[in-house]
Every structure is written in structure tokens, then in C-alpha cells.
Design a protein around this motif. Structure first.
Motif, PDB file in Angstrom:
ATOM      1  N   UNK A   1      -4.993   0.534   9.201  1.00  0.00           N
ATOM      2  CA  UNK A   1      -4.042   0.690   8.103  1.00  0.00           C
ATOM      3  C   UNK A   1      -3.327   2.033   8.191  1.00  0.00           C
ATOM      4  N   UNK A   2      -4.086   3.093   8.471  1.00  0.00           N
ATOM      5  CA  UNK A   2      -3.501   4.426   8.581  1.00  0.00           C
ATOM      6  C   UNK A   2      -2.545   4.493   9.773  1.00  0.00           C
ATOM      7  N   UNK A   3      -2.959   3.857  10.887  1.00  0.00           N
ATOM      8  CA  UNK A   3      -2.138   3.921  12.086  1.00  0.00           C
ATOM      9  C   UNK A   3      -0.857   3.109  11.995  1.00  0.00           C
TER      10      UNK A   3
ATOM     11  N   UNK B   1      -1.808 -11.037   8.570  1.00  0.00           N
ATOM     12  CA  UNK B   1      -0.656 -10.796   7.700  1.00  0.00           C
ATOM     13  C   UNK B   1      -0.272  -9.315   7.655  1.00  0.00           C
ATOM     14  N   UNK B   2      -1.147  -8.485   7.078  1.00  0.00           N
ATOM     15  CA  UNK B   2      -0.781  -7.082   6.848  1.00  0.00           C
ATOM     16  C   UNK B   2      -2.052  -6.343   6.456  1.00  0.00           C
ATOM     17  N   UNK B   3      -2.314  -5.174   7.063  1.00  0.00           N
ATOM     18  CA  UNK B   3      -3.539  -4.433   6.748  1.00  0.00           C
ATOM     19  C   UNK B   3      -3.556  -3.950   5.300  1.00  0.00           C
ATOM     20  N   UNK B   4      -2.389  -3.846   4.686  1.00  0.00           N
ATOM     21  CA  UNK B   4      -2.340  -3.492   3.273  1.00  0.00           C
ATOM     22  C   UNK B   4      -3.000  -4.584   2.424  1.00  0.00           C
ATOM     23  N   UNK B   5      -2.950  -5.828   2.940  1.00  0.00           N
ATOM     24  CA  UNK B   5      -3.564  -6.951   2.226  1.00  0.00           C
ATOM     25  C   UNK B   5      -5.058  -6.730   2.045  1.00  0.00           C
ATOM     26  N   UNK B   6      -5.703  -6.053   3.000  1.00  0.00           N
ATOM     27  CA  UNK B   6      -7.144  -5.811   2.903  1.00  0.00           C
ATOM     28  C   UNK B   6      -7.480  -5.068   1.618  1.00  0.00           C
ATOM     29  N   UNK B   7      -6.632  -4.130   1.214  1.00  0.00           N
ATOM     30  CA  UNK B   7      -6.919  -3.333   0.023  1.00  0.00           C
ATOM     31  C   UNK B   7      -6.588  -4.094  -1.257  1.00  0.00           C
ATOM     32  N   UNK B   8      -5.612  -4.994  -1.200  1.00  0.00           N
ATOM     33  CA  UNK B   8      -5.407  -5.872  -2.352  1.00  0.00           C
ATOM     34  C   UNK B   8      -6.601  -6.815  -2.507  1.00  0.00           C
TER      35      UNK B   8
END
Length: 401
Positions: A245-247, A369-376
Motif C-alpha cells: 500500500x505504501x509503495x 482491486x486496490x490495496x486501499x481496499x484492504x483498509x476499508x
């Protein structure tokens, strides 16, 4: 009661918690040495492919859950918890000792569901033993004592992975697993020479039934355990997603992920101790609710972050969430089964490996999909866990005969 007589339980408690702390540290360091490098070990030393590694990473935690559950139920029936601690440490010595020299995949898989599974029971059984000691010597301080001992595991995980990396660079996996075997041996020696067997709480037939320990109903227990599984799933999912996610989203690197994890671990320790002291005066439910709410807040911040600064600032919320759930959750479950500390602790601790298994497919979804999805997804898991804790109350207990 005189000051001298009132000081005796506290003195005896201190003499018992000191060796328990050493045992906790030994077990924690041993696991923290090899566990972060397990996938690397399987792929490079054992030459296992992706399918075999996946099978191993599913079968091993399942074996641990099953072994801990069986041992947890058995441990509450007789005063044998010290013997179980010794057996678990001995199994750890055997498992890590053999793994130091054997590279056959099927032998190692067999060890994961036997020796390592039995060694895994050390975590819940140590907390169950500590609960019995605290109930005997100073019941009012039980949550504080459990939280203090839980911080020892956090300290072990601060020191263990860097030490494991040093040993790996110096002597390879032989040194990692050999050192882990020595730590398990130290835990066994502490249990043999420094711990006494604590008898299970007994009740006479003449006792007032109102004074006997009261267990929560079956559905209350299972739903509460499910809530803690939901709350512990983000502990794996968020860490798996963090460097990627950071990368990909925040233009950072792996080093930034390591700094964030180290900052969170450093904040967890004082927060666990502070929550343990606060639990003497504030109901555990309120503290757990506040901790779960911090989890929802942190993962929302992470999911909407546009830079590393938001994640750095959010680590206070993240540490509060982890400290409350992992530090106080054990005491909360133990309070629901006062006559069965082994079973209660196992119900809680099994939530982490089960959550880790649930995190796997969720991480795959985020990859697609998107690593941001992991935090949702982590936000939703925390919200669901908090909702279950709020809805499920110990209102209809079942009394023990």
C-alpha cells in the motif's frame, strides 16, 4: 488484617509473576525468531512451491487451533497446567530442534500439526496459569496482571525479528531454529524449577450457589469468540497490505513500513500497561468498546490517507486498538468462564490464527482491486466485531453444579 498479612499475597504474587514473565519472554522470542521467516524458509531451504507453501500455511494454524482447543478443555478438569506447560515447551524443543536439520517437506508438515501444534498451546495455557495465580493471590488485579504479562510478548516481538534476521545472515536457518530450541528449553526449565502447580478452584457442596463461578451461555461464548476473531483479522490483513500500500499508493518504500510497525509496537507497550491499570476501575466492556472504536478510526484514516504523515499520526489509534483487543480481550473471555481459564483463553487466542486464515482471501481481493481496499475491509471487520460485542451480553449465565 495487618499490613504484614495483607502484604503476603502481593509478595507471593510477585514471586510467581517474575518466572511467568521469563517464561512468556522465552516463548515469545522463540516464536518471533522463526515465524516471520517461515515462508522464506519453505521456499528457499525446503524448495516448496506456491501450492505446498499455501497448504502448509493453512494446515499448520488449523493444527494449532485443534490442539489448543483439546488441551484447553482437558486442562480445566485437573490440576495439571504446570505439566502442560512443561510438555508444550518440550514439544517446542523437539519441533525446532528437528527443523534445524531436516529439510523434508512432509516431515516438517507432520511436525507442524504435532510438535508445533502442542507447543502453540503454551500461549493460552500460560495465560490460564497466570489467571489462576492472580485469582488466588490478588483477584482485583487480574486484568492488570494479564495485561502486564501480555506486554512481555510485545517486547519479544520487538526483539525477536531483528535477532532472527541477524541469525539468518550469520548462520542461516540452523541458527534460527537452534536458538528457538534453546528458548523453548529455557521455558521448560522455568516451569520445572520455578513454577508450582496451581489447583483448580474447588467448591464444596455446602457453598452458597450464588457464590459459585458462573459461566456464560454457549451462544454467548461462541459469538463473543467470533467478535474477537473479526477484531483480530485486521492485525494480519493490515500488516500484509502495508508495504504494498505504501509503495503503490503513498510513494514510500519497505523501510517506511518497518518504521510504522516499530512505532506501533513501541506505543502498544505503555498503552497495554495503562489499560491494565485502568481496568481495575473501569469495566472491561467499555475499554474494549473504546479500543474497537479506535480500530475503526485508524483504518478509516489509513484507507483515506494521501501521504505517510496520516499513517504516522494514526499509529496512536492503531496501538490503542491492538492494546485493548489483545491486552484486555483475554481477561474479558476469562471472566465469562471463571471456572475454565484454559478453555476461555483458548477461545480467545484461537481467534488470531483463524483471523490470519480469513485475511488470506481478503488480501487476495485487495491485490486484485486496490490495496486501499484492504483498509476499508479492516474498517468493516472492526465495525462488525464491535457490533457483536455490543449486542452479545452475558445476561443469561449457566451455573456450574
Amino acid at each position: 488484617m495487618t499490613q504484614e498479612t495483607s502484604a503476603r499475597p502481593a509478595s507471593r504474587l510477585g514471586r510467581t509473576l517474575l518466572p511467568l514473565g521469563l517464561l512468556f519472554l522465552s516463548v515469545g522470542v522463540s516464536v518471533a525468531l522463526f515465524n516471520p521467516f517461515l515462508s522464506l524458509f519453505l521456499s528457499t531451504e525446503v524448495d516448496a512451491g506456491p501450492i505446498k507453501i499455501t497448504i502448509f500455511l493453512i494446515v499448520a494454524p488449523l493444527g494449532g487451533v485443534l490442539a489448543s482447543s483439546i488441551i484447553g478443555r482437558f486442562s480445566d478438569r485437573r490440576p495439571i497446567r504446570r505439566a502442560l506447560l512443561i510438555s508444550g515447551a518440550a514439544a517446542g524443543v523437539f519441533g525446532t530442534g528437528v527443523t534445524a536439520v531436516v529439510r523434508d517437506y512432509w516431515v516438517l508438515l507432520a511436525l507442524s500439526v504435532t510438535a508445533f501444534a502442542i507447543a502453540g498451546s503454551l500461549f493460552p495455557q500460560s495465560f490460564a496459569y497466570a489467571r489462576q495465580v492472580l485469582e488466588r493471590d490478588d483477584p482485583a488485579r487480574a486484568p492488570m496482571g494479564i495485561s502486564a504479562l501480555r506486554t512481555v510478548f510485545s517486547l519479544a516481538w520487538v526483539a525477536g525479528p531483528p535477532l532472527g534476521a541477524f541469525l539468518l545472515a550469520t548462520g542461516g536457518f540452523v541458527w534460527i531454529y537452534g536458538t528457538a530450541a534453546l528458548m523453548y528449553a529455557l521455558a521448560a526449565l522455568v516451569a520445572v524449577f520455578w513454577l508450582d502447580e496451581v489447583p483448580a478452584r474447588a467448591h464444596r457442596a455446602s457453598d452458597d450457589p450464588a457464590d459459585r463461578p458462573v459461566d456464560a451461555g454457549r451462544w454467548t461464548l461462541w459469538l463473543t469468540a467470533a467478535a474477537f476473531t473479526l477484531l483480530q483479522t485486521p492485525l494480519t490483513l493490515a500488516v500484509q497490505a502495508l508495504p504494498l500500500f505504501i509503495g503503490t499508493e503513498l510513494q514510500g518504500d519497505v523501510g517506511d513500513a518497518g518504521l510504522l510497525l516499530g512505532l506501533c509496537a513501541a506505543l502498544e507497550i505503555p498503552l497495554m500497561l495503562g489499560l491494565g491499570m485502568l481496568a481495575v476501575r473501569v469495566p472491561l466492556r467499555r475499554l474494549l468498546f473504546a479500543g474497537a472504536a479506535c480500530g475503526i478510526a485508524y483504518y478509516t484514516v489509513a484507507a483515506t490517507a494521501t501521504g505517510l504523515g496520516a499513517l504516522v499520526a494514526g499509529q496512536a489509534l492503531n496501538a490503542m486498538f491492538i492494546a485493548a483487543v489483545t491486552g484486555l480481550g483475554i481477561s474479558y473471555m476469562q471472566n465469562m468462564l471463571p471456572g475454565h481459564p484454559g478453555r476461555a483463553t483458548t477461545l480467545f487466542t484461537n481467534g488470531f490464527p483463524l483471523g490470519a486464515m480469513l485475511a488470506g482471501p481478503l488480501f487476495g481481493l485487495a491485490q486484485h482491486f486496490d490495496y486501499r481496499l484492504a483498509y476499508w475491509l479492516c474498517t468493516a471487520l472492526c465495525a462488525a466485531g464491535l457490533l457483536l460485542l455490543i449486542v452479545v451480553r452475558n445476561d443469561r449465565p449457566t451455573r456450574h453444579a
